[in-house]
Design a protein around this motif. Structure first.
Motif, short mmCIF file in Angstrom:
data_model
loop_
_atom_site.label_atom_id
_atom_site.label_comp_id
_atom_site.label_asym_id
_atom_site.label_seq_id
_atom_site.Cartn_x
_atom_site.Cartn_y
_atom_site.Cartn_z
N LEU A 469 1.73 64.68 -24.81
CA LEU A 469 0.39 64.11 -25.02
C LEU A 469 -0.66 64.98 -24.35
N THR A 470 -1.83 65.04 -24.97
CA THR A 470 -2.97 65.75 -24.41
C THR A 470 -3.98 64.74 -23.84
N THR A 471 -5.03 65.27 -23.27
CA THR A 471 -6.07 64.43 -22.68
C THR A 471 -6.68 63.49 -23.72
N GLY A 472 -6.90 62.22 -23.34
CA GLY A 472 -7.57 61.31 -24.25
C GLY A 472 -7.25 59.86 -23.97
N HIS A 473 -7.87 58.98 -24.79
CA HIS A 473 -7.61 57.54 -24.75
C HIS A 473 -6.50 57.22 -25.75
N TYR A 474 -5.55 56.37 -25.35
CA TYR A 474 -4.43 56.04 -26.22
C TYR A 474 -4.16 54.54 -26.21
N LYS A 475 -3.47 54.10 -27.25
CA LYS A 475 -2.93 52.73 -27.26
C LYS A 475 -1.50 52.78 -27.79
N LEU A 476 -0.60 52.14 -27.05
CA LEU A 476 0.80 52.03 -27.42
C LEU A 476 1.03 50.64 -27.98
N SER A 477 1.53 50.57 -29.21
CA SER A 477 1.80 49.29 -29.85
C SER A 477 3.28 49.19 -30.21
N PHE A 478 3.82 47.99 -30.16
CA PHE A 478 5.20 47.75 -30.56
C PHE A 478 5.43 46.25 -30.75
N THR A 505 5.00 44.35 -17.84
CA THR A 505 5.98 43.46 -18.44
C THR A 505 5.31 42.61 -19.51
N VAL A 506 5.97 42.47 -20.65
CA VAL A 506 5.43 41.67 -21.75
C VAL A 506 6.49 40.68 -22.20
N GLN A 507 6.06 39.67 -22.91
CA GLN A 507 6.99 38.64 -23.37
C GLN A 507 7.53 38.95 -24.76
N VAL A 508 8.77 38.55 -24.97
CA VAL A 508 9.40 38.67 -26.28
C VAL A 508 8.65 37.79 -27.28
N GLY A 509 8.63 38.24 -28.54
CA GLY A 509 7.99 37.45 -29.59
C GLY A 509 6.55 37.80 -29.82
N GLU A 510 6.08 38.90 -29.24
CA GLU A 510 4.67 39.26 -29.34
C GLU A 510 4.52 40.65 -29.96
N ASP A 511 3.41 40.82 -30.68
CA ASP A 511 2.95 42.14 -31.04
C ASP A 511 2.11 42.64 -29.87
N VAL A 512 2.51 43.75 -29.28
CA VAL A 512 1.93 44.21 -28.03
C VAL A 512 1.11 45.47 -28.26
N THR A 513 -0.04 45.55 -27.61
CA THR A 513 -0.84 46.78 -27.57
C THR A 513 -1.26 47.04 -26.13
N LEU A 514 -0.91 48.22 -25.62
CA LEU A 514 -1.24 48.61 -24.26
C LEU A 514 -2.14 49.85 -24.31
N PHE A 515 -3.22 49.82 -23.57
CA PHE A 515 -4.16 50.92 -23.55
C PHE A 515 -3.97 51.77 -22.29
N PHE A 516 -4.12 53.10 -22.44
CA PHE A 516 -3.99 53.97 -21.28
C PHE A 516 -4.74 55.28 -21.52
N ASP A 517 -4.98 56.00 -20.43
CA ASP A 517 -5.66 57.30 -20.48
C ASP A 517 -4.72 58.41 -20.06
N ILE A 518 -4.85 59.56 -20.71
CA ILE A 518 -4.27 60.80 -20.22
C ILE A 518 -5.43 61.66 -19.74
N GLU A 519 -5.49 61.92 -18.45
CA GLU A 519 -6.60 62.66 -17.88
C GLU A 519 -6.34 64.16 -17.97
N ASN A 520 -7.37 64.95 -17.64
CA ASN A 520 -7.30 66.40 -17.83
C ASN A 520 -6.08 67.04 -17.18
N THR A 548 -4.77 57.07 -31.00
CA THR A 548 -5.92 57.23 -30.14
C THR A 548 -6.68 55.90 -30.09
N ALA A 549 -7.31 55.65 -28.95
CA ALA A 549 -8.12 54.45 -28.78
C ALA A 549 -9.58 54.87 -28.63
#
Length: 596
Positions: A469-478, A505-520, A548-549
């Motif tokens: 991954l390179t620098t930027g805003h991201y969102k991980l979904s699963f 930690t997330v609960q089973v039975g959900e569509d999950v989206t987590l936001f994070f940054d990769i800095e320089n 990307t987010a």
């Protein structure tokens, strides 16, 4: 018709005859100088060799059969009452300085200072005009041998017909002059596509590889064969010509962009239809350009080259890209047996279907098409029987590997619809796909899934599965499915520093989206792990994707219900509980909390 301007001087006109301007230079060993600020050619005393009194036209070599006449305007001769110049075309015989057969024109200006040299319809003797290596202009005898002579040379150009053009062009890139071999087929029109084709390590632009000229003659597109620079290759134990295929935005990336800009200005090529390809180290750099120039090139192709050793970075670019790869089954230099890992990495980056459609002809090739899905592009892989480390094969369905590349390229433009937010989508739940066979750890103890367990060895030449991954805003979904009330741990960690980017930690039975940054300073390779609390928990993870987010998504605070039971718990801005909060913004007891 198209017009070429060496050094980019003058106005381009699409006419049957093209005025194409010249620029000049002199070498340190010449007893001559060219002052571009005053357009003055001086010859006589300076330099290491007083016999070499010429100025050379920059970037002129190759097939000049399209030239009709050459024009110079001269004035202000000093110490040269003969007022003569000798224009010499030298044929390429493989030596430097050029020493092949020559065609000489001894010329003087008319009363207006004009010199016109007719090149069409004259005898060239044993000097082949289709194989010219050099064009030089020599000064005449000096009146006073103890003094320099000079002349002012302006309005220097040649008139040509509409092609073909096959010659060297030099351009300024930053504080350097770099060159490329340009091929333009006869009758090529403005708005033509451009293919940039890069040679392998120790090669050069005159190799003109991968070999597109014959294809361009029919399809009418422009080809640029760039010249690589001297770089250090550990595998060779020294320096040779090639490409810094590091996967980063470097001088070679700037060079390719400058070639495109030059040919947009001087040839009106279609910027939406520019394609990138290469052989061996040039193929490695093609992968690198898919990283950093995914918004510049409409499609990519490599033959016998992929990222390895010091050139192993394969991070996500600004968008998915169409990619075609051709590799010989007998290639043990850029090792064929490592290609499955490259295919896995690229298919996930494209978001393509990981279960390929396979065709082939026994004894010739196997073809795997990893088909495009919504918003993505395909990855196409040819495995060629009987082919070693080569830049060309007849063992494709077209009987010509460059024709196969061109047919692939011409399907795409920069306007072809795609999802520019898509960075990585492995589609591990696809029927017929076995994640364990493609770099994933599956259901091992409390680990549900993990990806990115790799390290360099001599055997793998730095080719292993990793998430880059390179620098930027991201969102991980699963999606996490299983017994209600169960929890899933999610952790994203950088290899080199063990820095944790996601740990929640997330609960089973959900569509999950987590936001994070990769800095320089966090550019690099990552490992992603999904865990369960007990080895007996039956949980399935699916629909994993990285996108990307937007800035709005990163700063938007969602509603969180902080009842008494949630006292002192931390939540992300997306409303997900975090067991061990890291640096960032959280919600605690209904208030925003910043952890630095």
């Amino acid at each position: 018709m198209l017009a070429l301007f060496v050094a980019g001087v003058g106005e381009v006109k699409a006419t049957d005859e093209n005025k194409q301007y010249l620029s000049f230079k002199t070498e340190d060993y010449c007893a001559a100088t060219w002052d571009a600020s005053t357009n003055t050619f001086t010859w006589g005393l300076g330099g290491a060799n007083a016999a070499w009194t010429f100025m050379a036209a920059e970037g002129i070599s190759g097939d000049l059969s399209g030239w009709k006449r050459m024009h110079l305007h001269v004035s202000d001769f000093t110490n040269a009452s003969a007022q003569q110049l000798t224009v010499v075309f030298t044929m390429n015989n493989g030596s430097w300085p050029p020493s092949g057969p020559t065609k000489k024109f001894v010329v003087s200006p008319d009363a207006s200072g004009d010199i016109d040299i007719q090149l069409e319809g004259v005898s060239w003797g044993n000097c082949d005009i289709t194989k010219i290596q050099d064009l030089t202009i020599y000064g005449c005898t000096r009146d006073d041998p103890s003094k320099n002579a000079s002349v002012k040379v302006t309005d220097a150009y040649y008139i040509s017909e509409g092609g073909p053009v096959n010659q060297t062009v030099s351009i300024a890139v930053g504080n350097k002059t770099r060159s490329f071999r340009l091929y333009v087929p006869k009758d090529c029109q403005p708005g033509a596509p451009l293919v940039i084709a890069m040679h392998g390590a120790s090669g050069n632009m005159d190799n003109q590889t991968p070999r597109f000229n014959e294809i361009a003659d029919t399809a009418k597109f422009v080809i640029a064969y760039p010249q690589g620079e001297q770089i250090y290759f550990p595998v060779f134990g020294g320096y040779t010509t090639g490409w810094d295929a590091s996967g980063e935005d470097n001088a070679d990336a700037a060079f390719l962009r400058a070639i495109i800009d030059n040919l947009v200005d001087n040839y009106q090529i279609d910027r939406r239809r520019v394609y990138c390809c290469g052989f061996s180290n040039g193929g490695m750099n093609t992968y690198a350009m898919a990283n950093v120039c995914s918004d510049v090139f409409a499609a990519f192709a490599s033959i016998s080259g992929f990222p390895l050793n010091e050139f192993h970075l394969r991070h996500t670019g600004k968008r998915p890209v169409p990619f075609l790869h051709i590799h010989g089954k007998a290639d043990d230099f850029v090792r064929y047996r490592l290609m499955p890992t490259i295919v896995d990495e690229m298919v996930a980056r494209m978001g393509a279907n990981p279960v390929p459609v396979k065709t082939g002809i026994s004894g010739k090739y196997n073809k795997s098409v990893y088909q495009a899905m919504d918003g993505s592009f395909p990855f196409i892989y040819y495995e060629i029987d009987g082919m070693g480390h080569n830049d060309f094969t007849t063992n494709t369905e077209d009987g010509n590997s460059t024709l196969t590349m061109w047919k692939f390229f011409r399907q795409y433009t920069l306007d072809t619809p795609r999802d520019t937010t898509l960075k990585w989508m492995p589609r591990i739940e696809t029927e017929g796909f076995s994640p364990k066979s493609h770099g994933w750890t599956v259901n091992s103890g409390t680990t549900l899934l993990s990806f990115g367990l790799g390290a360099k060895t001599d055997a793998n030449q730095n080719v292993y599965h990793s998430l880059q991954l390179t620098t930027g805003h991201y969102k991980l979904s699963f999606r996490a499915d299983g017994e209600a009330g169960k929890n899933v741990g999610v952790k994203l960690t950088r290899y080199q520093t063990s820095k944790v980017v996601i740990d929640t930690t997330v609960q089973v039975g959900e569509d999950v989206t987590l936001f994070f940054d990769i800095e320089n300073d966090d550019f690099g390779q990552y490992k992603i792990v999904f865990t369960r609390e007990n080895t007996t928990d039956a949980i399935t993870i699916s629909d994993i994707e990285l996108r990307t987010a937007s800035d709005e998504e990163m700063t938007g605070i969602r509603s969180v219900d902080c009842s008494a039971q949630t006292h002192d718990r931390y939540y992300t801005l997306e409303g997900l509980q975090v067991s061990r909060p890291l640096k960032g913004i959280y919600i605690k007891n209904g208030k925003k909390v910043v952890i630095k």
